[in-house]
Design a protein around this motif. Structure first.
Motif, PDB file in Angstrom:
ATOM      1  N   GLY A   5      40.947  28.893  50.113  1.00  0.00           N
ATOM      2  CA  GLY A   5      41.764  30.102  50.113  1.00  0.00           C
ATOM      3  C   GLY A   5      42.592  30.303  48.857  1.00  0.00           C
ATOM      4  N   VAL A   6      42.776  29.256  48.065  1.00  0.00           N
ATOM      5  CA  VAL A   6      43.580  29.398  46.837  1.00  0.00           C
ATOM      6  C   VAL A   6      42.872  30.321  45.844  1.00  0.00           C
ATOM      7  CG1 VAL A   6      44.496  28.173  44.829  1.00  0.00           C
ATOM      8  CG2 VAL A   6      44.767  27.208  47.113  1.00  0.00           C
ATOM      9  N   VAL A   7      41.547  30.162  45.721  1.00  0.00           N
ATOM     10  CA  VAL A   7      40.765  31.074  44.881  1.00  0.00           C
ATOM     11  C   VAL A   7      39.652  31.671  45.733  1.00  0.00           C
ATOM     12  CG1 VAL A   7      39.322  31.319  42.831  1.00  0.00           C
ATOM     13  CG2 VAL A   7      41.212  29.681  42.819  1.00  0.00           C
ATOM     14  N   ASN A   8      39.572  32.992  45.747  1.00  0.00           N
ATOM     15  CA  ASN A   8      38.514  33.696  46.468  1.00  0.00           C
ATOM     16  C   ASN A   8      37.783  34.581  45.456  1.00  0.00           C
ATOM     17  OD1 ASN A   8      39.383  33.149  49.498  1.00  0.00           O
ATOM     18  ND2 ASN A   8      41.224  33.654  48.319  1.00  0.00           N
ATOM     19  N   ILE A   9      36.460  34.524  45.457  1.00  0.00           N
ATOM     20  CA  ILE A   9      35.681  35.254  44.449  1.00  0.00           C
ATOM     21  C   ILE A   9      34.729  36.233  45.133  1.00  0.00           C
ATOM     22  CG2 ILE A   9      34.039  35.038  42.550  1.00  0.00           C
ATOM     23  CD1 ILE A   9      35.202  32.306  41.920  1.00  0.00           C
ATOM     24  N   LEU A  10      34.858  37.503  44.770  1.00  0.00           N
ATOM     25  CA  LEU A  10      33.986  38.552  45.301  1.00  0.00           C
ATOM     26  C   LEU A  10      33.105  39.082  44.177  1.00  0.00           C
ATOM     27  CD1 LEU A  10      36.563  40.638  47.414  1.00  0.00           C
ATOM     28  CD2 LEU A  10      35.252  38.615  48.109  1.00  0.00           C
ATOM     29  N   THR A  11      31.967  39.627  44.542  1.00  0.00           N
ATOM     30  CA  THR A  11      31.117  40.327  43.576  1.00  0.00           C
ATOM     31  C   THR A  11      30.939  41.761  44.054  1.00  0.00           C
ATOM     32  OG1 THR A  11      29.153  39.536  44.768  1.00  0.00           O
ATOM     33  CG2 THR A  11      29.856  38.270  42.851  1.00  0.00           C
ATOM     34  N   GLY A  12      30.656  42.646  43.128  1.00  0.00           N
ATOM     35  CA  GLY A  12      30.470  44.043  43.514  1.00  0.00           C
ATOM     36  C   GLY A  12      30.974  44.980  42.441  1.00  0.00           C
ATOM     37  N   LYS A  13      31.302  46.201  42.852  1.00  0.00           N
ATOM     38  CA  LYS A  13      31.668  47.261  41.906  1.00  0.00           C
ATOM     39  C   LYS A  13      33.170  47.517  41.950  1.00  0.00           C
ATOM     40  CE  LYS A  13      27.203  49.609  42.459  1.00  0.00           C
ATOM     41  NZ  LYS A  13      26.719  49.352  41.103  1.00  0.00           N
ATOM     42  N   SER A  14      33.790  47.558  40.786  1.00  0.00           N
ATOM     43  CA  SER A  14      35.226  47.856  40.733  1.00  0.00           C
ATOM     44  C   SER A  14      35.497  49.296  41.188  1.00  0.00           C
ATOM     45  CB  SER A  14      35.768  47.639  39.316  1.00  0.00           C
ATOM     46  OG  SER A  14      35.117  48.490  38.396  1.00  0.00           O
ATOM     47  N   SER A  15      34.523  50.187  41.011  1.00  0.00           N
ATOM     48  CA  SER A  15      34.714  51.575  41.443  1.00  0.00           C
ATOM     49  C   SER A  15      34.894  51.669  42.957  1.00  0.00           C
ATOM     50  CB  SER A  15      33.510  52.426  41.015  1.00  0.00           C
ATOM     51  OG  SER A  15      32.307  51.876  41.527  1.00  0.00           O
ATOM     52  N   GLU A  16      34.351  50.702  43.699  1.00  0.00           N
ATOM     53  CA  GLU A  16      34.487  50.707  45.156  1.00  0.00           C
ATOM     54  C   GLU A  16      35.697  49.906  45.629  1.00  0.00           C
ATOM     55  OE1 GLU A  16      30.896  49.241  46.855  1.00  0.00           O
ATOM     56  OE2 GLU A  16      29.663  50.918  46.145  1.00  0.00           O
ATOM     57  N   LEU A  17      36.093  48.887  44.862  1.00  0.00           N
ATOM     58  CA  LEU A  17      37.105  47.948  45.360  1.00  0.00           C
ATOM     59  C   LEU A  17      38.474  48.072  44.700  1.00  0.00           C
ATOM     60  CD1 LEU A  17      34.824  44.793  45.636  1.00  0.00           C
ATOM     61  CD2 LEU A  17      35.764  46.121  47.518  1.00  0.00           C
ATOM     62  N   LEU A  18      38.555  48.784  43.586  1.00  0.00           N
ATOM     63  CA  LEU A  18      39.831  48.855  42.867  1.00  0.00           C
ATOM     64  C   LEU A  18      40.949  49.419  43.738  1.00  0.00           C
ATOM     65  CD1 LEU A  18      41.470  48.509  40.281  1.00  0.00           C
ATOM     66  CD2 LEU A  18      40.749  50.805  39.603  1.00  0.00           C
ATOM     67  N   GLN A  19      40.622  50.409  44.556  1.00  0.00           N
ATOM     68  CA  GLN A  19      41.641  51.013  45.429  1.00  0.00           C
ATOM     69  C   GLN A  19      42.332  49.935  46.274  1.00  0.00           C
ATOM     70  OE1 GLN A  19      42.751  54.161  45.624  1.00  0.00           O
ATOM     71  NE2 GLN A  19      44.145  53.672  47.320  1.00  0.00           N
ATOM     72  N   ASP A  20      41.555  49.046  46.860  1.00  0.00           N
ATOM     73  CA  ASP A  20      42.143  47.996  47.705  1.00  0.00           C
ATOM     74  C   ASP A  20      42.810  46.898  46.872  1.00  0.00           C
ATOM     75  OD1 ASP A  20      41.049  48.625  50.585  1.00  0.00           O
ATOM     76  OD2 ASP A  20      39.445  49.028  49.171  1.00  0.00           O
ATOM     77  N   PHE A  21      42.193  46.541  45.758  1.00  0.00           N
ATOM     78  CA  PHE A  21      42.797  45.519  44.899  1.00  0.00           C
ATOM     79  C   PHE A  21      44.187  45.942  44.407  1.00  0.00           C
ATOM     80  CE2 PHE A  21      40.083  41.921  43.365  1.00  0.00           C
ATOM     81  CZ  PHE A  21      39.049  42.079  44.262  1.00  0.00           C
ATOM     82  N   SER A  22      44.358  47.235  44.174  1.00  0.00           N
ATOM     83  CA  SER A  22      45.614  47.689  43.570  1.00  0.00           C
ATOM     84  C   SER A  22      46.629  48.215  44.578  1.00  0.00           C
ATOM     85  CB  SER A  22      45.321  48.784  42.540  1.00  0.00           C
ATOM     86  OG  SER A  22      44.650  49.867  43.139  1.00  0.00           O
ATOM     87  N   SER A  23      46.217  48.471  45.818  1.00  0.00           N
ATOM     88  CA  SER A  23      47.157  49.105  46.762  1.00  0.00           C
ATOM     89  C   SER A  23      47.473  48.264  47.990  1.00  0.00           C
ATOM     90  CB  SER A  23      46.597  50.459  47.211  1.00  0.00           C
ATOM     91  OG  SER A  23      45.404  50.286  47.951  1.00  0.00           O
ATOM     92  N   HIS A  24      46.747  47.169  48.214  1.00  0.00           N
ATOM     93  CA  HIS A  24      46.987  46.381  49.427  1.00  0.00           C
ATOM     94  C   HIS A  24      48.442  45.895  49.452  1.00  0.00           C
ATOM     95  CE1 HIS A  24      46.607  43.387  52.566  1.00  0.00           C
ATOM     96  NE2 HIS A  24      45.374  43.803  52.807  1.00  0.00           N
TER      97      HIS A  24
END
Length: 293
Positions: A203-222
């Protein structure tokens, strides 16, 4: 009957495990000749939320470890990476790099882990202070980890950018969720395997793959993410990250630099994802009270 080689399945890394994406989607990764290298998971919002829960759960234990222990674990990551050096070089070459540059990138990634390993038990001494106050108190200011950090990793390289943004974040005791390069994700998944065998708590490091266009909203607003680091050059995404992070006073750092250069490693990157906490401790003011022992 001719044997068929077992191809590696590139998955995501959440909570110390390697699940497939909840979305069930993937995208084909191809080399310059158009040949298929691998099918890469297209992570979803649900994957990100699972990663945040995992990071938050790991943060208390990781941040409470003493600095020397975190230093040992970062060094251990470097050791494990050294042992699998040839695999990472092969993956960088597969994704379009030449052998000389690939060897240089992997060696520098190992050196960078060792560099931040050395800073784990030293940055606090550099950035802490004893403040002069006009009352009978000692007043201390020390950097403490901020919590959960989301990271949009550099797009232009596969390993060195990823290592350069993860190492300073976890060196101070933070937990993080990283979105790997979309066009060069192979080393990210292999790095997760290194982390998994390097005493890094789940849980200290979690790595996802995919598109920033789909995930940026959650990465920046959670709302349970304390800080975001964005390392790409898309101006629309930079603006969106800054606007969304302001909604819950999340700190947002934009980093566009040459990750192969020596200037891309410094203790101020550790300081970025810490908060300065001040403590007041009462003392006897011997001089003004005319007291003595």
């Amino acid at each position: 009957m001719e044997r068929i080689d077992v191809q590696k399945t590139y998955k995501i890394y959440i909570g110390g495990q390697f699940p497939r994406t909840e979305s069930g989607r993937f995208y084909p990764l191809k080399n310059k000749k158009g040949e298929l290298l691998a099918n890469i998971c297209l992570s979803s919002k649900k994957d990100f939320r699972n990663a945040v829960v995992s990071s938050r759960g790991a943060f208390a234990g990781w941040s409470s470890r003493n600095a020397f222990n975190r230093s040992q674990i970062l060094y251990r990551i470097g050791e494990m990476l050294e042992g699998r050096k040839s695999q990472f070089i092969s993956e960088i070459i597969l994704q379009g790099g030449n052998k000389k540059d690939a060897e240089k990138e992997v060696s520098l990634s190992i050196d960078r882990l060792v560099y931040y390993s050395g800073w784990c038990d030293k940055y606090s001494q550099i950035f802490s202070s004893v403040n002069p106050v006009s009352s009978s108190h000692f007043n201390f200011s020390v950097p403490e980890p901020t919590g959960v950090v989301s990271i949009i990793a550099p797009e232009e390289n596969s390993l060195i950018g990823l290592v350069s943004v993860i190492a300073p974040v976890i060196a101070s005791g933070n937990a993080c969720i990283v979105l790997a390069s979309e066009t060069k994700p192979l080393c990210a998944v292999s790095l997760a395997e290194v982390l998994n065998s390097s005493d890094v708590p789940a849980g200290v490091v979690n790595i996802l793959t995919g598109k920033s266009s789909e995930l940026l909203q959650d990465f920046s607003s959670h709302m349970d993410v304390n800080s975001i680091i964005y390392c790409r050059k898309n101006l629309d995404e930079i603006k969106k990250a800054q606007e969304n992070s302001s909604l819950n006073v999340k700190r947002c750092f934009i980093r566009n630099q040459n990750w192969m250069s020596e200037s891309s490693q410094n203790p101020y990157f550790i300081l970025d994802t810490t908060e300065i906490k001040t403590t007041w401790h009462p003392i006897e003011n011997i001089g003004s009270a005319k007291a003595g022992y």
